[in-house]
Design a protein around this motif. Sequence first.
Motif, PDB file in Angstrom:
ATOM      1  N   SER A 110       0.825  -1.205   0.000  1.00  0.00           N
ATOM      2  CA  SER A 110       0.000   0.000   0.000  1.00  0.00           C
ATOM      3  C   SER A 110       0.859   1.255   0.000  1.00  0.00           C
ATOM      4  CB  SER A 110      -0.936  -0.005   1.215  1.00  0.00           C
ATOM      5  OG  SER A 110      -1.877  -1.055   1.113  1.00  0.00           O
ATOM      6  N   LYS A 111       1.969   1.242   0.707  1.00  0.00           N
ATOM      7  CA  LYS A 111       2.876   2.386   0.651  1.00  0.00           C
ATOM      8  C   LYS A 111       3.376   2.608  -0.771  1.00  0.00           C
ATOM      9  CE  LYS A 111       4.825   2.466   5.357  1.00  0.00           C
ATOM     10  NZ  LYS A 111       6.066   2.307   6.147  1.00  0.00           N
ATOM     11  N   ASN A 112       3.723   1.528  -1.442  1.00  0.00           N
ATOM     12  CA  ASN A 112       4.215   1.650  -2.814  1.00  0.00           C
ATOM     13  C   ASN A 112       3.151   2.200  -3.757  1.00  0.00           C
ATOM     14  OD1 ASN A 112       6.751   0.774  -2.150  1.00  0.00           O
ATOM     15  ND2 ASN A 112       6.490  -1.297  -2.938  1.00  0.00           N
TER      16      ASN A 112
ATOM     17  N   GLN B 183       5.982   7.146   7.987  1.00  0.00           N
ATOM     18  CA  GLN B 183       7.330   6.869   7.477  1.00  0.00           C
ATOM     19  C   GLN B 183       7.453   7.199   5.991  1.00  0.00           C
ATOM     20  OE1 GLN B 183       7.723   2.684   8.515  1.00  0.00           O
ATOM     21  NE2 GLN B 183       9.205   3.225  10.099  1.00  0.00           N
ATOM     22  N   MET B 184       6.344   7.393   5.315  1.00  0.00           N
ATOM     23  CA  MET B 184       6.412   7.740   3.899  1.00  0.00           C
ATOM     24  C   MET B 184       7.044   9.113   3.689  1.00  0.00           C
ATOM     25  SD  MET B 184       2.792   6.192   2.454  1.00  0.00           S
ATOM     26  CE  MET B 184       3.129   6.738   0.782  1.00  0.00           C
TER      27      MET B 184
ATOM     28  N   GLY C 161      11.069   9.361  -0.176  1.00  0.00           N
ATOM     29  CA  GLY C 161      10.135   9.924   0.781  1.00  0.00           C
ATOM     30  C   GLY C 161       9.367  11.098   0.204  1.00  0.00           C
ATOM     31  N   HIS C 162       8.150  11.293   0.721  1.00  0.00           N
ATOM     32  CA  HIS C 162       7.300  12.398   0.274  1.00  0.00           C
ATOM     33  C   HIS C 162       7.398  13.516   1.319  1.00  0.00           C
ATOM     34  CE1 HIS C 162       4.157  14.248  -2.073  1.00  0.00           C
ATOM     35  NE2 HIS C 162       3.424  14.430  -0.988  1.00  0.00           N
ATOM     36  N   ASP C 163       8.008  14.606   0.923  1.00  0.00           N
ATOM     37  CA  ASP C 163       8.284  15.678   1.885  1.00  0.00           C
ATOM     38  C   ASP C 163       7.019  16.249   2.512  1.00  0.00           C
ATOM     39  OD1 ASP C 163      10.993  15.432   1.451  1.00  0.00           O
ATOM     40  OD2 ASP C 163      11.050  16.964  -0.124  1.00  0.00           O
ATOM     41  N   ASP C 164       5.951  16.361   1.723  1.00  0.00           N
ATOM     42  CA  ASP C 164       4.719  16.951   2.241  1.00  0.00           C
ATOM     43  C   ASP C 164       3.883  15.898   2.963  1.00  0.00           C
ATOM     44  OD1 ASP C 164       2.654  18.618   2.853  1.00  0.00           O
ATOM     45  OD2 ASP C 164       2.010  18.953   0.783  1.00  0.00           O
TER      46      ASP C 164
ATOM     47  N   CYS D 235      10.560  -1.381  -0.606  1.00  0.00           N
ATOM     48  CA  CYS D 235       9.573  -0.318  -0.429  1.00  0.00           C
ATOM     49  C   CYS D 235      10.165   0.992  -0.936  1.00  0.00           C
ATOM     50  CB  CYS D 235       9.188  -0.195   1.041  1.00  0.00           C
ATOM     51  SG  CYS D 235       7.767   0.878   1.328  1.00  0.00           S
ATOM     52  N   VAL D 236       9.375   1.769  -1.664  1.00  0.00           N
ATOM     53  CA  VAL D 236       9.896   2.992  -2.264  1.00  0.00           C
ATOM     54  C   VAL D 236      10.052   4.116  -1.235  1.00  0.00           C
ATOM     55  CG1 VAL D 236       9.006   2.451  -4.553  1.00  0.00           C
ATOM     56  CG2 VAL D 236       7.585   3.744  -2.945  1.00  0.00           C
ATOM     57  N   THR D 237       9.525   3.917  -0.020  1.00  0.00           N
ATOM     58  CA  THR D 237       9.755   4.855   1.079  1.00  0.00           C
ATOM     59  C   THR D 237      10.265   4.050   2.278  1.00  0.00           C
ATOM     60  OG1 THR D 237       7.541   4.655   2.043  1.00  0.00           O
ATOM     61  CG2 THR D 237       7.828   6.272   0.279  1.00  0.00           C
ATOM     62  N   ARG D 238      10.512   4.717   3.347  1.00  0.00           N
ATOM     63  CA  ARG D 238      10.964   4.005   4.548  1.00  0.00           C
ATOM     64  C   ARG D 238       9.870   3.063   5.023  1.00  0.00           C
ATOM     65  NH1 ARG D 238      13.625   6.730  10.020  1.00  0.00           N
ATOM     66  NH2 ARG D 238      14.210   4.747  11.008  1.00  0.00           N
TER      67      ARG D 238
END
Length: 630
Positions: A273-275, A308-309, A333-336, A623-626
């Motif tokens: 789901s994060k991806n 963590q995203m 990571g998504h800064d916003d 995972c594309v984010t943490r």
Amino acid sequence: MSDLGDFTDFDGDDAAADDETHDDEAADATDDGGRAVDATDNTDATDDDFEEMEVAPAGADTGLGVLSAAKGLRISEEADETVLRAYVTARNRSRLRIGTYLLAPYPGGAGSPPDQKRAERPAGGERLFCRIKALEYAQEFHADDATEIHARRAMRERGIDERDFKFIAELEPVAVLYSDGGELKRRMTDRVPKPETVVREATDKSEIKTGLKIPEDGVFLGHLAVGGEKVRTAAEPPTIDYRLKDDYDAGDPLVFRHTLVAGGTGSGKTHSSKNVLRQYLGRTYEMGDGRTPELAVVQFDPQDEYAQMHDDNPAMTDEFERRCEREGVAYGGHDDTIAFVPKVAGADYNASHHRAEQVEFTIPFSLVHDNPWLIAGSSLNDNQYGALVNTLLPRFEREYGEGGTYSDFRTFLGDPALKEELDEAGDVHEATFDAVKRRVQGFGAVFDQDARPITDQISQFVRDGGLTVIPTYHITDSRTASTIVLAVSSLLIDQKLSNDPTYDRIKETPLVLGMDEAHNFLTDADSVQARKVIGKFTEAAKQGRKERLGLYLITQDPQDIAGPVFKQINTTMVLNLGDEDAISAVNIPSNLESKVPYMEKGQRVVYSPDNSEPVELIGLSTCVTRHGRD
């Protein structure tokens, strides 16, 4: 006296000597290459010798085998009446798996014999795109191999001779592929191929994507797979990316047609789901007024993982990043990203596993006036709920105003004169009054805490391109957590569906509402609160495409999701599930349903009728984010 005649004169020693003589002669009667020659005549071979012939067949085998008409060759509108079988040659048998995609050309199509008459070739090079649905060994000859002789011979040998058996692949037709103006297209299967047509494995990316109706562009979900292995092609990259339609050319983007992710514990639901959600962040969508703002995501998070995203994944390699760039996959990571933390009495939120900004909020009691079921719990009956909605709350608002707090409401209900007055007037029976008073207790930790109300922070809560995460892991009381989730989600849904919204920011922003452990909130139960919740989410699901509102529901118990909500889901992603009731509830085709209990982490079935044929995918291993806590 012997009756053996001359044989009585047999001398073993003489026989041995004769054998030695003959052995010597035989040894001499060979040429340098070891071939036998006449010991008495060393002349050249006579005309009686046979000429050596080449026994290998001319040309080279192409494809995997040929279509067989031994049991008929039939294409029908009824799936159970279709008969489509292929004989697979010995050297190709070990490669095939159930689910492998194959192509069989029609006369004159791609792969037809070069001497095919041009007049017989239909325009467009049509070929049948199909998948293997069964594999079978059968006897090549009329024999019974269930015997002692066959068994013991097989036990002494190292392998079997594949040529002793037929290997038959039973095929399921998927579509007919054809070219139209240089563009590859598909249509329903309406022609039967010829017997002995050569079948080959589908290895061209465009053929496979067209055959399965997979869009070229859209939101990346994973790579096409068969039997847990990625489908490989000759292209670069060799894998086949699977994407969800995300434009308006063929209807509304599927993000607003709603998504369900179902999987057991440890199946990779959160990772996947994060991806997926990371791909939505940064995408723009057209609104009714012509604007194209970026999508906002609001994610309810019972395990405190989605904030963590905000951060990059430290385990991500340079090679993985390059792969993502080649395939157009958003990563990093998504800064916003902001963690909106509900302030709850007696519960503190301490997070050291992410670097996202943290903002506290509280639920104002004023939201109860629009959604009185928030304090109804699951115990008020219809009569008691009617008294709350029609009499008690309206009178409370008249006396205390819209700013009346939960504490004020308890004081209001504690007035004995009010109970007596309402009973004498016939508005609310005193027993009903007492029941309501008892059942609306216990929400003191939810409403009007020492933080800014969520209604005062809408401009920060819903942001173009922003990810808002609402963690509830720190809340130990399940009723408190459920009330917060339902209060905030109701606020968003009400504003989205309203023709006269109080908060234009919500109305005018394309929005995905993500809900983990959705079965805890959207279960179908016989209570006032459950019926109101299901009704609200069902209406949101029905109106979502028009209002640019998408539901992204995550659950390990899909069978507990209320039917009216479930029916509105267009895209279902199913990871490993071990419970039979859960597998049956997701309502995917039976050929994929049987694979679900055996799926490894990251494997999934995607059933999205408005996007593609049902397929098996493998998600990104990283995972594309943490993700995860060190």
